[in-house]
Scaffold this motif. Sequence first.
Motif, PDB file in Angstrom:
ATOM      1  N   VAL A 344      -0.143 -13.091  12.905  1.00 43.26           N
ATOM      2  CA  VAL A 344      -0.916 -12.139  12.101  1.00 43.26           C
ATOM      3  C   VAL A 344      -0.377 -10.740  12.411  1.00 43.26           C
ATOM      4  N   GLU A 345      -0.116  -9.973  11.347  1.00 46.72           N
ATOM      5  CA  GLU A 345       0.342  -8.599  11.500  1.00 46.72           C
ATOM      6  C   GLU A 345      -0.723  -7.660  10.957  1.00 46.72           C
ATOM      7  N   VAL A 346      -1.051  -6.635  11.736  1.00 45.84           N
ATOM      8  CA  VAL A 346      -2.060  -5.654  11.335  1.00 45.84           C
ATOM      9  C   VAL A 346      -1.446  -4.268  11.448  1.00 45.84           C
ATOM     10  N   LYS A 347      -1.548  -3.475  10.361  1.00 47.54           N
ATOM     11  CA  LYS A 347      -0.977  -2.127  10.363  1.00 47.54           C
ATOM     12  C   LYS A 347      -1.969  -1.146   9.747  1.00 47.54           C
ATOM     13  N   LEU A 360      -1.169 -16.305  10.370  1.00 52.63           N
ATOM     14  CA  LEU A 360      -0.263 -16.147   9.233  1.00 52.63           C
ATOM     15  C   LEU A 360      -0.817 -15.217   8.162  1.00 52.63           C
ATOM     16  N   ALA A 361      -1.266 -14.017   8.562  1.00 51.97           N
ATOM     17  CA  ALA A 361      -1.812 -13.065   7.594  1.00 51.97           C
ATOM     18  C   ALA A 361      -1.188 -11.694   7.813  1.00 51.97           C
ATOM     19  N   TYR A 362      -1.225 -10.867   6.739  1.00 51.30           N
ATOM     20  CA  TYR A 362      -0.807  -9.468   6.850  1.00 51.30           C
ATOM     21  C   TYR A 362      -1.923  -8.577   6.341  1.00 51.30           C
ATOM     22  N   LEU A 363      -2.414  -7.687   7.207  1.00 47.08           N
ATOM     23  CA  LEU A 363      -3.451  -6.725   6.851  1.00 47.08           C
ATOM     24  C   LEU A 363      -2.890  -5.332   7.058  1.00 47.08           C
ATOM     25  N   GLY A 364      -2.532  -4.656   5.952  1.00 53.20           N
ATOM     26  CA  GLY A 364      -1.966  -3.309   6.024  1.00 53.20           C
ATOM     27  C   GLY A 364      -2.795  -2.352   5.194  1.00 53.20           C
ATOM     28  N   GLY A 377      -2.331 -17.114   5.598  1.00 52.34           N
ATOM     29  CA  GLY A 377      -1.443 -16.724   4.506  1.00 52.34           C
ATOM     30  C   GLY A 377      -1.969 -15.604   3.641  1.00 52.34           C
ATOM     31  N   VAL A 378      -3.077 -14.967   4.003  1.00 53.84           N
ATOM     32  CA  VAL A 378      -3.627 -13.869   3.205  1.00 53.84           C
ATOM     33  C   VAL A 378      -2.777 -12.610   3.396  1.00 53.84           C
ATOM     34  N   ILE A 379      -2.532 -11.913   2.285  1.00 48.64           N
ATOM     35  CA  ILE A 379      -1.723 -10.697   2.326  1.00 48.64           C
ATOM     36  C   ILE A 379      -2.446  -9.583   1.584  1.00 48.64           C
ATOM     37  N   GLY A 400     -10.023 -16.748   0.972  1.00 49.40           N
ATOM     38  CA  GLY A 400      -9.405 -18.061   1.076  1.00 49.40           C
ATOM     39  C   GLY A 400      -7.914 -17.985   1.360  1.00 49.40           C
ATOM     40  N   SER A 401      -7.386 -19.071   1.914  1.00 48.02           N
ATOM     41  CA  SER A 401      -5.982 -19.112   2.343  1.00 48.02           C
ATOM     42  C   SER A 401      -5.023 -18.820   1.199  1.00 48.02           C
TER      43      SER A 401
END
Length: 453
Positions: A344-347, A360-364, A377-379, A400-401
């Motif tokens: 998971v990446e958070v920015k 497996l998510a990206y929260l920017g 898989g959430v972006i 949801g995924s």
Amino acid sequence: MHAHVILAAGQGTRMKSRLPKVLHPLLGKPMLAYAVETALALSPEKLVVVVGHGGEEVAAALRDYPVAVAWQKEQLGTAHALLQAEPFLQGFSGPVLVTQGDTPLLRPETLKGLLVKVQEGAGMALLTVELPDPTGYGRILRQGEEVLGNVEEKDATPEVRAIREVNAGAYAFDAFLFQALKEVRNENAAREYYLPDLIAIYRAHGRKVVAVKGVAEEALGVNTREELARVEGVLLSALRREWMRKGVRMILPESIYLEPTVELAPDVTLWPGVVLKGQTRIGEGAEVGPYAVLEDTVLEPGARVLAHTVAQGAVIGRGADAGPFARLRPGAVLREGVHVGNFVEVKNSLLHPGVKAGHLAYLGDAEVGEGANIGAGVITANYDGKRKHKTLIGKGAFIGSNSVLVAPVRVGDGAMVGAGSVITHEVPEDALAVARGRQRNIEGYARRKREEG
């Protein structure tokens, strides 16, 4: 009052680097910074740094320190370098301390010992150390505390070579210094002017030269990458010991890298291979797992970072956890009890208490409300090619995924997003948003396709 001159003009060819030798980093700051901070600890009336090779870069690195910069345009030896400081010390009658920019382990207390000798009447005081193997160093001849001479190895008899006391390159001088410097000659193979020649000049003028013996480790100089690593090892060992004495648990401490700017609380646990850099602050009872890298990051009490996580400019709240293999970029704020899992990446995002983003998510550029759940898989698609846009996810929302939230967009409190959706419009509070093609099953299609083949 005294003045202090640091000699930092050498090229350092043995470092095999384009970077000036004194700017090579030790635990996150330039080697020269250690010499400057040691000098400032003694509150000199004037501090002069003599620069030469790579002088522009060196002078730039000194911008935040109250120092004067003198230039040695030609590298003609240490005595010539010191002479370049004379214009900055016109009319100064107090003692002058002289140290090298490549001896970062010298302590203020040791240098104060040199000053005291000059204040007590010696014309010149020099720091000496005993080495188990003094090969390559000039040997000190002395009678009691008085120094009779400094004999270079190539000129030494077997008896003199047996002496293990050597010149460590730190000095204190009386006001006769600059007159004496003008008497130094360059009658040597390199045609350079050397500071140890001042011993004979001072003695010839009837001025007492004394030795102050220091600890060999303090006088370690850096001329090669190997010596740089050795000095860094000394600094690291001291830092680790200091924090363990203050209640930090280090498992396999010799594998842990941390910088002097880092702050740790009691009962922090650091597992092997941890790297802590910059303004990192770790609160009581927090734990950092193996091979995690934290830079300018705050862990509040009880927070946990699991193995192989990388965090830069992040805040991890009480009882929150991140990793393994999470990436927290600048502006990532995880409030109390937040869980950010693997990959998971958070920015630049605020995750309110209890948010879960398991994998497996990206929260920017997002704000995620309390208790929301972010599926695999959430972006948040925050960048349109020109500008960054914000995503707002409400309290208790369920994403949801494999969904994409195309910013700017808002998902209301308690709302749900069906798996695989591409959300481009606001989702109202407590609503279900499904944004995907409707599934249809074509009976027998797969069998017919196989039979055609």
